[in-house]
Design an enzyme around this catalytic site. Sequence first.
Site, PDB file in Angstrom:
ATOM      1  N   SER A  14       0.860  -1.175   0.000  1.00  0.00           N
ATOM      2  CA  SER A  14       0.000   0.000   0.000  1.00  0.00           C
ATOM      3  C   SER A  14       0.897   1.225   0.000  1.00  0.00           C
ATOM      4  CB  SER A  14      -0.871  -0.017   1.264  1.00  0.00           C
ATOM      5  OG  SER A  14      -1.483   1.235   1.495  1.00  0.00           O
TER       6      SER A  14
ATOM      7  N   TYR B  14      -2.416  -1.746  10.275  1.00  0.00           N
ATOM      8  CA  TYR B  14      -2.333  -1.814   8.811  1.00  0.00           C
ATOM      9  C   TYR B  14      -0.992  -1.266   8.320  1.00  0.00           C
ATOM     10  CZ  TYR B  14      -3.925  -1.276   3.943  1.00  0.00           C
ATOM     11  OH  TYR B  14      -4.064  -1.355   2.578  1.00  0.00           O
TER      12      TYR B  14
END
Length: 260
Positions: free
Chosen positions: A142, A155
Amino acid sequence: MKLKNKVCIVTGSASGIGLAIARKYVSEGAKVVIADLKLEAAVAAAQELTATGPGEAIGIAMDVTSEEAVNSGVAAVIEKWGRVDVLVSNAGIQIVNRIEDYAFSDWKKMLAIHLDGAFLTTKACIPYMKAQKGGAIIYMGSVHSHEASPLKSAYVTAKHGLLGLARVVAKEGGPDGVRANVICPGFVKTPLVEKQIPEQAQRLGISEDEVVSKMMLGGTVDTQFTTIEDVAEVALLFAGFETNALTGQSLVVSHGWYMQ
């Protein structure tokens, strides 16, 4: 066709980004394994992709946090098709909260799916790739592999960790032609992201429009979401690039949200 007869396992691919990658691979002639926690959805997706061709797909159940489930799933692929050429570790979820309110159980769940899942699938696939002297391992990172946002401690930690794992795999696999790279998308408007919008609005005390315009797209060059097709194109690049010239790298696909 860039992936004709290549055997590709894509985790978490019954929907979203994973399904887009699987669809792209099938369109390039690959034999794709839709590995998902939801068997019925995986089988349905595989049937749809096989019908469109020119490649084919099968659906299998796989809990990427279970070593037994991962090993048995990969073994089934080997029994059917005899090899593994590409692994896309894509399965993931999102849980947002402030650190002081973040349940330890949620922290462990996030790291198990994103990091344990990447490790276990890699461990299961890499012996076959080394034996056949080639393979591509692709991790779904990401922009948060390089940056951080509020409410995403687990995350961000997991996505940063994938960079380290990819680099180690690249060094260990390099002599046998096994490459490892990380795709780092910006915000892609999948159900996972759509779910975050009201959650972040509530926890940050701002409107949903502000979450989108400021938190998600404010750093882009054109205020546009990255698309699943954008990510699938990069997954095809990494899968089809068959030399060690491109290994141990991350490629950000974010409309300029993060620039390396």
